[in-house]
Scaffold this motif. Structure first.
Motif, short mmCIF file in Angstrom:
data_model
loop_
_atom_site.label_atom_id
_atom_site.label_comp_id
_atom_site.label_asym_id
_atom_site.label_seq_id
_atom_site.Cartn_x
_atom_site.Cartn_y
_atom_site.Cartn_z
N SER A 2 55.72 -28.58 43.58
CA SER A 2 56.90 -27.75 43.43
C SER A 2 56.59 -26.53 42.55
O SER A 2 56.95 -25.40 42.87
N PHE B 227 47.53 -25.20 46.30
CA PHE B 227 48.18 -24.10 47.00
C PHE B 227 47.16 -23.03 47.39
O PHE B 227 47.11 -22.59 48.54
N TRP C 258 57.08 -24.80 49.58
CA TRP C 258 56.33 -25.63 48.62
C TRP C 258 57.26 -26.10 47.49
O TRP C 258 57.29 -27.28 47.15
N ALA C 259 58.01 -25.14 46.96
CA ALA C 259 58.86 -25.46 45.81
C ALA C 259 59.93 -26.48 46.18
O ALA C 259 60.17 -27.45 45.45
N TYR D 275 57.25 -18.99 52.48
CA TYR D 275 56.17 -19.99 52.37
C TYR D 275 56.19 -20.66 50.97
O TYR D 275 56.16 -21.88 50.85
N ALA D 276 56.27 -19.83 49.94
CA ALA D 276 56.27 -20.37 48.57
C ALA D 276 57.48 -21.25 48.33
O ALA D 276 57.39 -22.31 47.70
N SER D 277 58.63 -20.81 48.87
CA SER D 277 59.84 -21.60 48.61
C SER D 277 59.79 -22.96 49.30
O SER D 277 60.36 -23.93 48.82
N GLY E 189 54.71 -23.69 44.18
CA GLY E 189 55.57 -22.76 44.93
C GLY E 189 56.35 -21.84 44.02
O GLY E 189 56.47 -20.63 44.28
#
Lengths: 541, 373
Positions: free
Chosen positions: A189, A36, A218-219, A214-216, A192
């Motif tokens: 995951s 990340f 990935w998650a 953006y982070a969500s 994120g």
């Protein structure tokens, strides 16, 4: 038998599960978080986004503080606790894979140095060099996952190694690939999910919203990709794992599976908030999301640990540190007290011998009052009943290893367990309570070893009459130790099942259909008849 | 009664015995270097932290040690993993037993290190701020590391005494008797190790001073002299502690140093000579400027001393376990490919670490110098 047994009232396996869950929750982040950081750093340079770079500096410090300390040390912690609970197991893993462990150590060291250098050199070295260090971290991180994955999956599915004792066979075992796939996306995951922690603290609203989204992504992508991963992994598990998991053959694993599905759905739902309405995202939701993720991935680890039962290394070593090939030897050569090294009481008629046997043969997985406790269930039942159960361990739910004890040892163990039981002198008031007390050591209502089909179509009297003589009807049954009142209540309870709607366990229907298909290769027997054959075959088994 | 020794694992050891012994001692040397620095460093840092409130030199020393400490801990932990792996491989039947006898106490090591680690990060970021809590936190790392050191000393002492296992184990599980410090010799062992750690930290501070000679000359002179003083006093004390520790050993072990075992005796005498040399040179020159050559001599002679100490330690353990460790009971089946793969990884890994350090530390200094100019 070879090593002393660590006596802990909380339960060694509980500690293993606790530390492992804590560790994997951070260790997967240690790998995903690196990916990340580096990919986002590339992006930030390309867009020349200084706000994003400032965020990455903050996040990399958080990343280092979490992974370097708690992550690295909890990994060592697993090693410590496993050597206390399962010295024979860890010894075997080290003998077979010492070079792999040593490679893992090199990777671990490079990772740590790279991680420290990465977070502390944002402002002091060129962008290109900084990225190089980042990529070194990413590559060693993924490689270390690839190495440890071989050892972990070996324990559950050692594959050809059992025959060949060849390290490559053991390392690249049947679940190696699906597990690597699965774990990789758990890493993504968690990258994120952890990023939400630092993102919510940002003051600038626009950057905050952008990064939350953006982070969500990935998650969510990581979490969704674990679904095919889980399915692939499950399809290669040892035979019988699925019924342990889904049908209650292993109550703890089934609970963990329920938690996994439930928390998994909630995780995805809550992750939609930062994705679609990032401006409304409150920091407290981060805690909630992190808790769901911990439940999902923790439950998955718990499942992996429990479906491996009764083994520590499948088909090689039992949970109580006894190798399969040792088991018969111990029985032939006079049982546990004669063969175990760490025995206090050699006289098998003394109650302390029961204590020794319990410690040597059972303590690795059970406690009296802690995790997998035996005092509560055994406090309610008769000594003879306990003895009978000890004689039929392989029919019990929860996959028990066989007990290498002599008859005398079983008697004294039963006596010890009976006397250690939490005495509850209550009379069962409902049929369900009697069912719990008398049947659920081995049976469920309609899933694993389900009784529903066995009594279907029978009258109340006929059920009542058969209860005291079940052990005469089937060899694997233990005798009935209850009184007449209990038998009455139980019979009524079982009979009441058929007054309700028939349970529709899709899984059961599907399995039954497969069984039927197998049985009726070409004959076109009537359905009822085929069901009867199935039942009688089941009983014979 | 006879000692109960668990049977060694039936699976083969995948390489030659001597190689694993070498790897064990070598990786343990790396661990000892860093682990002593963190144990001694965390103690000296607290002293300087409090003295630093009135003394600028100490203030700077505390700042320097606190800035290094988390990294030293990280390295010490990673370097500790390897010897722990190799000791389990070749002495598993002893190591697992002694660990199980300690049980929960052994497991608690991990928790203590996590707390000590975080507290040292806390001090790194906060020691200069006027936070009242830092005063208390400053004590946690040295205390916790001392506890960890004593647990390790206990485990390895129990490991060497199979005759005591049965009693220690059953007393601990039946009457809850604490197996820690079952023998007073462990206190001596711990004192010997602790003083050694402080001596090593003295050398470390000397080196910090040396490498800062161009940045802050006055402080550099002070640090070099302070470091050597620490080394001098702790080593003098350690000669007393070491002698007591030697005398407290069972007769047959003590005799090994007195000529019964030639290697051990030679190593022992050489160590004494080296110690004498180091003490002489540090006493004579503690207030002077040092040339690069002298710095290298002091550091390498000290490292050699440490290596001798570790070989002696390894030999003494072998002597303790002589009657219980049967090499012929172990099976060996070399995994040549895997062994080669490890050495390849080891070489590449070392090169990569060297690259990272060069980039992050030396390149950083270059940019700093540029900024100054």
């Amino acid at each position: 038998m070879n090593y002393p047994v660590w006596v802990t009232e909380v339960g060694g396996n509980f500690y293993i599960a606790l530390i492992s869950i804590f560790h994997v929750y951070i260790a997967h982040f240690a790998i995903g978080g690196g990916i990340f950081l580096v990919l986002t750093e590339h992006y930030a340079y390309r867009k020349n986004d200084t706000r994003l770079l400032d965020y990455l500096k903050l996040h990399s410090k958080f990343f280092a503080l979490v992974t370097l300390v708690a992550g690295a040390l909890s990994g060592v912690g697993i090693w410590f606790v496993v050597s206390l609970v399962s010295p024979t197991g860890i010894s075997a893993l080290i003998r077979v894979y010492v070079w792999a462990w040593a490679i893992e150590w090199v990777l671990f060291f490079v990772e740590i140095i790279a991680s420290i250098a990465y977070y502390s050199s944002w402002n002091t070295i060129s962008r290109k060099r900084h990225l190089t260090i980042g990529w070194i971290y990413v590559v060693t991180g993924i490689l270390s996952l690839a190495v440890i994955n071989g050892i972990i999956t070996f324990m559950l599915t050692p594959g050809e190694w059992i025959e060949t004792k060849n390290i490559t066979d053991g390392f690249f075992n049947p679940t190696y690939k699906p597990s690597l796939f699965l774990r990789f996306f758990i890493c993504i995951s968690l990258a994120g999910i952890y990023a939400l922690f630092t993102t919510v603290t940002l003051k600038d609203k626009e950057t905050r919203a952008k990064l939350l989204r953006y982070a969500s992504i990935w998650a969510i992508v990581g979490a969704l990709m674990t679904i095919p991963g889980f399915r692939w992994y499950f399809s290669l598990l040892p035979e019988g794992s699925e019924e342990m998991l889904l049908l209650g053959g292993m109550p703890i694993a089934q609970n963990a599976y329920d938690i996994l599905t439930f928390a998994g759905v909630l995780l995805i739902i809550f992750l939609l908030v930062p994705l679609f309405i990032p401006r409304k995202f409150h920091w407290s939701l981060t805690i909630l999301i992190a808790a769901f993720a911990l439940s999902v991935f923790g439950a998955a680890e718990w499942i992996r640990e429990t479906i491996r039962r009764p083994y520590v290394i499948y088909d090689y070593l039992y949970g109580n540190n006894l190798r399969i090939d040792e088991y018969e030897n111990v029985q032939r050569k006079g049982g546990i007290l004669k063969n175990a090294l760490w025995v206090k009481e050699k006289d098998v008629l003394n109650i302390n011998a029961g204590k020794d046997i319990f410690r040597i043969a059972c303590r690795s997985c059970h406690t009296l009052n802690g995790y997998n406790a035996l005092a509560p269930p055994f406090g309610k039942i008769e000594e003879e009943y306990i003895y009978a159960i000890i004689g039929k361990l392989k029919h019990l739910r929860g996959k028990m290893p066989p007990l290498a004890a002599t008859e005398e040892e079983k008697l004294i163990l039963a006596k010890y367990l009976y006397e250690s039981g939490k005495k509850i002198s209550q009379t069962e008031k409902t049929g369900h309570e009697v069912f719990e007390k008398r049947c659920t050591f081995c049976h469920t209502k309609d899933k694993y070893n389900g009784l529903y089909d066995s009594f279907e179509g029978e009258e109340l009297e006929s059920i009542r009459d058969s209860i005291p003589i079940l052990d005469e009807m089937a060899e694997e049954m233990v005798p009935w130790f209850g009184n007449d009142d209990e038998a009455d209540l139980l019979a009524k309870y079982i009979h009441s099942w058929y007054l309700e709607k028939k349970p529709s366990s899709k899984k059961m229907d599907k399995e039954k259909k497969i069984e039927e298909d197998e049985n009726n290769d070409d004959d076109t027997t009537e359905e009822e008849e085929s069901e009867e054959t199935d039942d009688s075959e089941d009983e014979e088994e | 009664m006879n000692a109960i020794i668990p049977a060694p694992d039936q699976l083969a050891i995948p390489g030659p015995f001597w190689l694993f012994q070498v790897l064990l001692v070598f990786t343990f040397l790396l661990h000892v270097l860093t682990m002593n620095a963190l144990l001694g460093g965390s103690i000296i840092a607290v002293v300087s932290y409090f003295r630093g409130k009135v003394d600028k030199n100490h203030q700077k020393l505390a700042k320097t040690i606190y800035s290094y400490l988390p990294t030293v801990i990280a390295t010490a932990v990673s370097f500790g993993v390897a010897p722990l792996l190799f000791v389990q491989l070749i002495y598993g039947q002893f190591f697992y037993t002694s660990s199980i006898i300690l049980g929960g106490i052994w497991l608690s090591v991990v928790l203590f290190i996590i707390f000590a680690y975080y507290s040292s990060y806390f001090m790194k970021f906060n020691h200069e701020k006027k936070i009242n809590i830092a005063k208390y936190v400053s004590f946690s790392a040295p205390i916790l590391f001392l506890i960890v050191a004593s647990i390790f000393a206990n485990n390895l002492s129990i490991l060497e005494k199979p005759l005591k296992w049965y009693d220690l184990y059953f007393k601990s599980i039946e009457s809850g008797e604490n197996p820690m410090f079952h023998d007073t010799i462990i206190y001596l062992r711990l004192t010997h190790v602790l003083l050694g750690a402080i001596a090593l930290t003295g050398i470390w501070i000397f080196l910090i001073g040396y490498f800062n000679r161009n940045k802050d000359e006055n402080w550099s002179v002070w640090a070099k002299s302070y470091g050597l003083k620490i080394f001098l006093f702790s080593t003098l004390l350690n000669i007393v502690a070491g002698t007591l520790y030697l005398m407290a050993q069972p007769r047959e072990i003590m005799l090994l140093f007195m000529g019964k075992n030639i290697t051990l005796s030679i190593l022992f005498i050489l160590s004494l000579i080296i110690t004498g040399f180091l003490l002489y040179i540090t006493y004579r020159r503690k207030n002077e400027k040092f040339q690069k050559k002298e710095m290298i001599i002091i550091t390498s002679v000290f490292s050699l001393l440490l290596l001798f100490m570790l070989i002696i330690r390894h030999q003494v353990r072998a002597a303790y376990l002589k009657d219980y460790f049967k090499l012929e009971a172990l099976k060996f089946e070399s995994q040549d490919g895997m062994m080669a793969l490890f050495f390849i990884f080891f070489l590449i890994g070392t090169a990569v670490v060297a690259y990272i350090i060069k980039t992050a530390v030396f390149y950083k200094q270059k940019t700093e110098n540029k900024k100054k100019n």
